[in-house]
Design a protein around this motif. Structure first.
Motif: not given
Length: 309
Positions: A170-192
């Motif tokens: 479960a903790e790995i899943l939570h970390a992976m989800q946080a990483q995915i969220t951060a990566e998506r936010s990063k891509r959104a900022l780069i796109a903007a």
């Protein structure tokens, strides 16, 4: 006595039925039966009607030749980066050699199941956690190749293996989800930021093109005005030259000189008339009121100019 004979006949009839039943065997399609004669392998019966020797031959094993799905129980595997991963899958196999399937292993299903689990642990142990999700096809192919090599001795062909689920803690899943969220936010900022950059580039290009267009317009306008002024000057010069030629021709004609002198005298008088209406301080002839003497003076001036020229 008749009753004893009837009983014997009935017993013989029953024995005959049993004999026939033991002799004739019908094997269904996609099945294979292994026959042992006196405890030793004798033959493999294929689909259809088959004859065996009763009480000597025995149907020892019955195999299904269809493709069989086999659930591989879930197990915990350790990845290369020391992460626990629960994996379960499904294995598809088919019996290709009924004799080897009967005598090659005491339980070929349990054998291929255990081999699938051990091979899976070995493959995942050589991979990092992220790679296990990306290379599921590679894992499946590796497991099939490893099992099929050993299963051929058991008369079994392993067709394919499919991972049903990969479940990290479960903790790995939570970390992976946080990483995915951060990566998506990063891509959104780069796109903007790329959008704003492109917007600024477009605005700058537009302003530059507009400035170039305006300068080209001003340049063309100035060229047009200069060409217009030059054409006007040329036209005026041509008109003046033509007028002078006409005047010269008129002077050379009979009475032309007298007419010219009269015209000049009139202009001379008109000039004094205009000067009289202004506040300018001028020195004028004393007999300006005498129009005849004024005209005579003007004519004398014209003649003097002609003689000088």
């Amino acid at each position: 006595m008749e009753i004893g004979i009837g009983n014997v006949t009935f017993v013989l009839f029953i024995l005959a039925l049993v004999f026939v039943f033991k002799t004739i065997n019908v094997v269904p399609q996609q099945h294979a039966w292994v026959v042992e004669r006196l405890g030793k392998y004798h033959a493999t019966l294929g689909p259809g009607l088959n004859i065996v020797v009763p009480f000597v031959d025995r149907i020892a094993y019955k195999h299904v030749l269809k493709e069989i799905p086999l659930d591989v129980p879930p197990q915990v595997c350790i990845t290369k980066d020391n992460t626990q991963l629960q994996v379960d899958g499904i294995l598809y196999f088919q019996v290709t050699d009924a004799m080897r399937a009967s005598y090659g292993s005491s339980n070929y299903i349990a054998a291929i199941t255990q081999l699938a689990q051990t091979t899976l642990r070995s493959v995942i142990g050589r991979m990092e956690l992220d790679k296990t999700f990306e290379e599921r096809d590679h894992i499946n192919t590796t497991v099939v190749n490893a099992i099929d090599e050993s299963a051929s001795n058991w008369g079994v062909k392993v067709l394919r293996y499919e991972i049903k689920d990969l479940t990290p803690p479960a903790e790995i899943l939570h970390a992976m989800q946080a990483q995915i969220t951060a990566e998506r936010s990063k891509r959104a900022l780069i796109a903007a930021s790329e959008g704003r950059k492109q917007e600024q580039i477009n605005i700058a290009n537009g302003e530059r093109e507009a400035a170039i267009a305006r300068s080209e317009g001003d340049k063309q306008s100035a060229i047009n005005r200069a060409q217009g002024d030059a054409a006007a000057i040329i036209a005026i010069a041509d008109a003046t030259a033509a007028a002078l030629r006409e005047v010269g021709g008129a002077i050379q004609s009979p009475g032309g000189e007298a007419a010219m002198q009269l015209k000049v005298a009139e202009q001379y008088v008109g000039a004094f008339e205009k000067l009289a209406k202004t506040n300018n301080s001028l020195i004028v002839p004393a007999n300006v009121g005498d129009m005849s003497s004024l005209i005579a003076t003007a004519l004398q001036v014209v003649k003097t100019q002609q003689k000088t020229s």
